[in-house]
Design a protein around this motif. Sequence first.
Motif, mmCIF file in Angstrom:
data_model
loop_
_atom_site.group_PDB
_atom_site.id
_atom_site.type_symbol
_atom_site.label_atom_id
_atom_site.label_comp_id
_atom_site.label_asym_id
_atom_site.label_seq_id
_atom_site.Cartn_x
_atom_site.Cartn_y
_atom_site.Cartn_z
ATOM 1 N N ALA A 71 57.425 20.111 -11.188
ATOM 2 C CA ALA A 71 57.135 18.710 -10.854
ATOM 3 C C ALA A 71 58.122 18.201 -9.807
ATOM 4 C CB ALA A 71 57.197 17.852 -12.114
ATOM 5 N N TYR A 128 57.494 19.753 -6.435
ATOM 6 C CA TYR A 128 56.261 19.158 -5.888
ATOM 7 C C TYR A 128 56.588 17.799 -5.282
ATOM 8 C CZ TYR A 128 51.887 16.610 -5.841
ATOM 9 O OH TYR A 128 50.840 15.825 -5.464
ATOM 10 N N GLY A 129 57.379 17.005 -5.986
ATOM 11 C CA GLY A 129 57.743 15.692 -5.463
ATOM 12 C C GLY A 129 58.603 15.798 -4.214
ATOM 13 N N GLY A 153 56.250 18.087 -1.572
ATOM 14 C CA GLY A 153 54.881 17.629 -1.375
ATOM 15 C C GLY A 153 53.849 18.726 -1.466
ATOM 16 N N PHE A 185 54.634 14.125 -12.484
ATOM 17 C CA PHE A 185 53.560 14.590 -11.607
ATOM 18 C C PHE A 185 52.768 13.402 -11.067
ATOM 19 C CE2 PHE A 185 53.383 19.119 -13.283
ATOM 20 C CZ PHE A 185 53.611 19.679 -12.041
ATOM 21 N N PHE A 209 54.895 11.234 -8.603
ATOM 22 C CA PHE A 209 55.051 11.891 -7.293
ATOM 23 C C PHE A 209 53.730 11.886 -6.539
ATOM 24 C CE2 PHE A 209 58.840 14.323 -9.012
ATOM 25 C CZ PHE A 209 59.735 13.727 -8.149
ATOM 26 N N SER A 210 52.660 12.167 -7.276
ATOM 27 C CA SER A 210 51.349 12.235 -6.660
ATOM 28 C C SER A 210 51.009 10.897 -6.015
ATOM 29 C CB SER A 210 50.332 12.604 -7.730
ATOM 30 O OG SER A 210 49.068 12.672 -7.191
ATOM 31 N N LYS A 266 53.167 8.635 -4.982
ATOM 32 C CA LYS A 266 54.044 8.405 -3.830
ATOM 33 C C LYS A 266 53.568 9.206 -2.616
ATOM 34 C CE LYS A 266 57.546 10.581 -2.296
ATOM 35 N NZ LYS A 266 58.740 11.380 -2.189
ATOM 36 N N LEU A 267 53.162 10.464 -2.869
ATOM 37 C CA LEU A 267 52.744 11.326 -1.765
ATOM 38 C C LEU A 267 51.331 11.006 -1.294
ATOM 39 C CD1 LEU A 267 54.047 14.674 -3.267
ATOM 40 C CD2 LEU A 267 54.977 13.562 -1.257
ATOM 41 N N GLN A 315 48.592 11.876 -2.690
ATOM 42 C CA GLN A 315 47.772 13.082 -2.840
ATOM 43 C C GLN A 315 47.106 13.036 -4.202
ATOM 44 O OE1 GLN A 315 50.375 16.383 -2.695
ATOM 45 N NE2 GLN A 315 50.530 16.437 -0.471
ATOM 46 N N ASP A 334 46.573 15.976 -5.782
ATOM 47 C CA ASP A 334 47.002 17.237 -6.420
ATOM 48 C C ASP A 334 47.736 17.009 -7.733
ATOM 49 O OD1 ASP A 334 46.440 17.542 -3.747
ATOM 50 O OD2 ASP A 334 47.680 19.331 -3.541
ATOM 51 N N GLY A 335 48.684 16.092 -7.707
ATOM 52 C CA GLY A 335 49.516 15.867 -8.888
ATOM 53 C C GLY A 335 48.700 15.452 -10.090
#
Lengths: 488, 102
Positions: free
Chosen positions: A181, A184-185, A188, B48, B51-52, B54-55, B57, B59-60
């Motif tokens: 995780a 990934y953060g 990206g 996950f 982050f997903s 923020k990005l 995307q 995917d997360g």
Amino acid sequence: MPASLFPPYEDLLRILPEIVLTIAGTLVMVLEPALRPERKRLLGGIAIAGLLVALWGTAVANLFRGPAFHQMVVVDGFATFFRALVIVVGILAVLCSIHYLQRERPDSGEYYALVLFSVVGQSVMAAANELIMIFIGLEISSIATYVLAGYLRDDRRNNESAIKYFLLGSFATAFLLYGIAWIYGAAGTTNLVEIRRVLSTPELAPPRFLVGVSAALMFVGFAFKVSAAPFQVWAPDVYQGAPAPVTAFMSAGPKAAAFAIFLRVYMTAFEPISNRWEPVVWLSALATMFVGNFAALLQNNIKRLLAYSSIAHAGYVMVAVSAHSEIGTAAAMFYLAAYAFMNVGAFAVVTHFARQGEKYVDVDDLAGLGHRQPVTAALFSIFLLSLIGIPLTGGFFGKFYIFKAALEAKLYWLTVIGLLNSAVAAYYYLRILVVMYFHEPGEAAQTVSPVAPGVKIALWASAAGTLLLGIFPSVILDFADRSAALMK
Amino acid sequence: MEGAPLSWYLILSAILFALGVAGFLFRRNIITVFMCIELMLNAVNLSFIAFSHKLNQVDGHIYAFFVMVVAAAEAAVGLAIILTVFKNRASLAIDDVSSMKY
């Protein structure tokens, strides 16, 4: 790009071994209820046939090298090597298990399906090029192995082994996942090649703190799975409590696959920050060798002794990882192959000798085996000599290449300490040999029955593998050398 | 991310994960220990998703589903194993599952 629901057929061929194994495993499950208990051994035959076809599938997949399914899987020499290795381990484990299951729990055949599914997971791990894929492969392999460890569900030792393996294994997986995780953060993406690109491009590089934490968390997960110190505590209990053929399987297959992903992640994705993880792996290698070898000196239960020895061998492979070079990767691959043969062979002997309810699992029980069953004892001696690292066996060249790689990477201290550790290890292996040949036959050796056919084949095949790697190491080493350059 | 910044989510996730680790190490009941592992996995899911977002995307989100599916499979197998332990020992205390010693 036109979207098609059906993947290109080259992609399907690239995962042929996994497809074959999944079909074989499903077939075993479907047929299992239809067979009477005395016919359940047929399922073992189906499992072996499935594994052999999967081995052929690995060779076919190897003709179509390259990435598949949007870079999630990659077929390269490295993947082919580890796929073949885990499949061979699967075959040997099934051979050891057929008679054992007939004796201990004749009414069930899903055992073979679990072995097949576990090999599917390991095969996915070998070819995974993406962190989520690695996680899925690891879990497919682990969940099946948790059940196998506790397969004889009325046996208290089996239960204990399964619960410890399950709790600590899931705990480790959570760490690995948390690391995934974070990376990934930070980057990206979860694709190993992409992560490497992001980390090595200064303009894109994410905060080093985030990457470091992620690499550390993933290290915890991997170290658990390969039983490297300080995360090795589960291994002795789990290996001792599980059924002997299952121990043979899980000390070789899942460990080799775990090293495969360990190597792939740290040699590709995290290579740009190698100066930060090298010291950690160095320390872990050192501690693993010490813990494994010195604790093994004190053991009297042979399964527990071999469990500590397996920890020590993980330590040697960690030396190869900390060398952080292509020669080191090739050495680790060769060592894992040699280790698989000699270790499965040794556990095959334990499977044969333990008998109903695994009654005879102490080193002293082996007294006089050399007189009673000279052939079995001779084969066992080959495995033990290989585990020590005597020339003409695979174990010798395995250690030789690892320490050679370590010297080339200027890891002088680690090499010296590793060699001293091998000398210490000789003591507890030789002790088994002495008991087997120079002690008067005890009750256990007097009543030993002839070796079951499946175990016999596994023993001879493992011995042949051990000697082949010891006499013609170049057969495997050349392939390993050519495969050590991973996709970057 | 409207309102709360990313770091808040990450800190919450880290706290949950740490609680899971602490529970795993210090609780003495097998079921509770198992629940602590689930807590750790859910902390990962929170990371996950954050982050997903923020990005920007998707995917997360998908990874979180993968984690949930795997956690479900793990729970099925794990609870079955816990059940066999209980049948053999009539106890769920972790300290009772220690027949193997050096």
